[in-house]
Design a protein around this motif. Structure first.
Motif, PDB file in Angstrom:
ATOM      1  N   VAL A  47       0.919  -1.024   0.051  1.00  0.00           N
ATOM      2  CA  VAL A  47      -0.334   0.180   0.330  1.00  0.00           C
ATOM      3  C   VAL A  47       0.751   1.699   0.214  1.00  0.00           C
ATOM      4  CG1 VAL A  47      -2.091   1.597   1.726  1.00  0.00           C
ATOM      5  CG2 VAL A  47      -1.590  -0.775   1.121  1.00  0.00           C
ATOM      6  N   ASP A  49       0.939   5.234   0.721  1.00  0.00           N
ATOM      7  CA  ASP A  49      -0.476   6.037   1.582  1.00  0.00           C
ATOM      8  C   ASP A  49       0.409   7.391   0.635  1.00  0.00           C
ATOM      9  OD1 ASP A  49      -2.236   7.326   2.826  1.00  0.00           O
ATOM     10  OD2 ASP A  49      -1.982   6.703   4.545  1.00  0.00           O
ATOM     11  N   THR A  79      -1.861  -1.583  -3.777  1.00  0.00           N
ATOM     12  CA  THR A  79      -2.977   0.023  -3.996  1.00  0.00           C
ATOM     13  C   THR A  79      -2.624   0.712  -3.207  1.00  0.00           C
ATOM     14  OG1 THR A  79      -2.774  -0.738  -1.902  1.00  0.00           O
ATOM     15  CG2 THR A  79      -5.435  -1.829  -3.253  1.00  0.00           C
ATOM     16  N   VAL A  80      -3.227   2.092  -3.230  1.00  0.00           N
ATOM     17  CA  VAL A  80      -3.220   3.431  -3.479  1.00  0.00           C
ATOM     18  C   VAL A  80      -3.887   4.370  -2.361  1.00  0.00           C
ATOM     19  CG1 VAL A  80      -2.324   6.245  -3.525  1.00  0.00           C
ATOM     20  CG2 VAL A  80      -1.133   4.421  -5.045  1.00  0.00           C
ATOM     21  N   ALA A  81      -3.575   4.618  -0.677  1.00  0.00           N
ATOM     22  CA  ALA A  81      -4.593   5.166  -0.358  1.00  0.00           C
ATOM     23  C   ALA A  81      -4.430   6.609  -0.434  1.00  0.00           C
ATOM     24  CB  ALA A  81      -3.909   4.708   1.498  1.00  0.00           C
ATOM     25  N   VAL A 104      -7.331   3.202  -6.534  1.00  0.00           N
ATOM     26  CA  VAL A 104      -6.574   4.332  -4.933  1.00  0.00           C
ATOM     27  C   VAL A 104      -8.106   4.079  -3.610  1.00  0.00           C
ATOM     28  CG1 VAL A 104      -6.833   7.088  -4.816  1.00  0.00           C
ATOM     29  CG2 VAL A 104      -6.151   5.864  -6.717  1.00  0.00           C
ATOM     30  N   HIS A 105      -7.851   4.082  -2.815  1.00  0.00           N
ATOM     31  CA  HIS A 105      -9.188   4.114  -1.983  1.00  0.00           C
ATOM     32  C   HIS A 105      -8.736   5.135  -0.877  1.00  0.00           C
ATOM     33  CE1 HIS A 105      -9.384  -0.200  -3.756  1.00  0.00           C
ATOM     34  NE2 HIS A 105      -8.258   0.337  -3.789  1.00  0.00           N
ATOM     35  N   ARG A 108      -6.583   4.367   4.653  1.00  0.00           N
ATOM     36  CA  ARG A 108      -5.967   3.533   4.708  1.00  0.00           C
ATOM     37  C   ARG A 108      -6.394   1.577   4.646  1.00  0.00           C
ATOM     38  NH1 ARG A 108      -0.344   3.627   8.203  1.00  0.00           N
ATOM     39  NH2 ARG A 108      -0.079   5.909   7.256  1.00  0.00           N
ATOM     40  N   GLU A 110      -8.959   0.446   3.908  1.00  0.00           N
ATOM     41  CA  GLU A 110      -9.585   0.069   3.093  1.00  0.00           C
ATOM     42  C   GLU A 110      -8.610  -0.503   1.392  1.00  0.00           C
ATOM     43  OE1 GLU A 110     -12.135   2.993   0.675  1.00  0.00           O
ATOM     44  OE2 GLU A 110     -13.593   2.999   2.484  1.00  0.00           O
ATOM     45  N   ALA A 111      -7.750   0.656   1.530  1.00  0.00           N
ATOM     46  CA  ALA A 111      -6.261   0.028   1.073  1.00  0.00           C
ATOM     47  C   ALA A 111      -5.436  -1.103   0.730  1.00  0.00           C
ATOM     48  CB  ALA A 111      -5.270   1.288   0.165  1.00  0.00           C
TER      49      ALA A 111
END
Length: 122
Positions: A47, A49, A79-81, A104-105, A108, A110-111
């Motif tokens: 992730v 962030d 993923t990206v927060a 993108v979420h 954090r 969710e990501a």
């Protein structure tokens, strides 16, 4: 503002979370690539962030895209927060069209959950 900082932590269970603060460009891209490469070598989901970033440039985007591609090839989640307070970074992702390319979420949590689930089916 000088170069920003990049930190990493291991979220349960075994997700590498790389956090940003400040401005990031060609000067901090090597540190990001090192952290991303280390997580990929360990075989853990990632992730990134960006919620604390004030600015990112194309070298940061390139490092993230390379890592996302490698993670996908290895069957790892990436993923990206990006929380609502990071509007300049959100704008960069929108202008480049990467807001639809990178997963993108808005939180954090969710990501992390999405990263644990692995790469999306192609």
């Amino acid at each position: 503002m000088g170069p920003g900082e990049i930190a990493s932590e291991r979220a349960d269970p075994g997700v590498e979370v790389i956090t940003f603060s400040g401005e990031h460009d060609l000067n901090t891209a090597p540190a990001l690539r090192e952290r991303l490469d280390a997580a990929l070598r360990e075989g853990v989901p990632i992730v990134v962030d960006l919620s604390g970033a004030a600015f990112i440039d194309s070298s940061i985007l390139g490092a993230m895209l390379d890592a996302r591609r490698e993670a996908h090839d290895r069957g790892l989640g990436f993923t990206v927060a990006l929380s609502e307070g990071a509007q300049p970074v959100e704008r960069v992702l929108e202008v480049t069209g990467l807001d639809s390319t990178l997963p993108v979420h808005t939180t954090r949590a969710e990501a992390i959950e999405a990263a644990r689930a692995g790469p999306p089916e192609s």
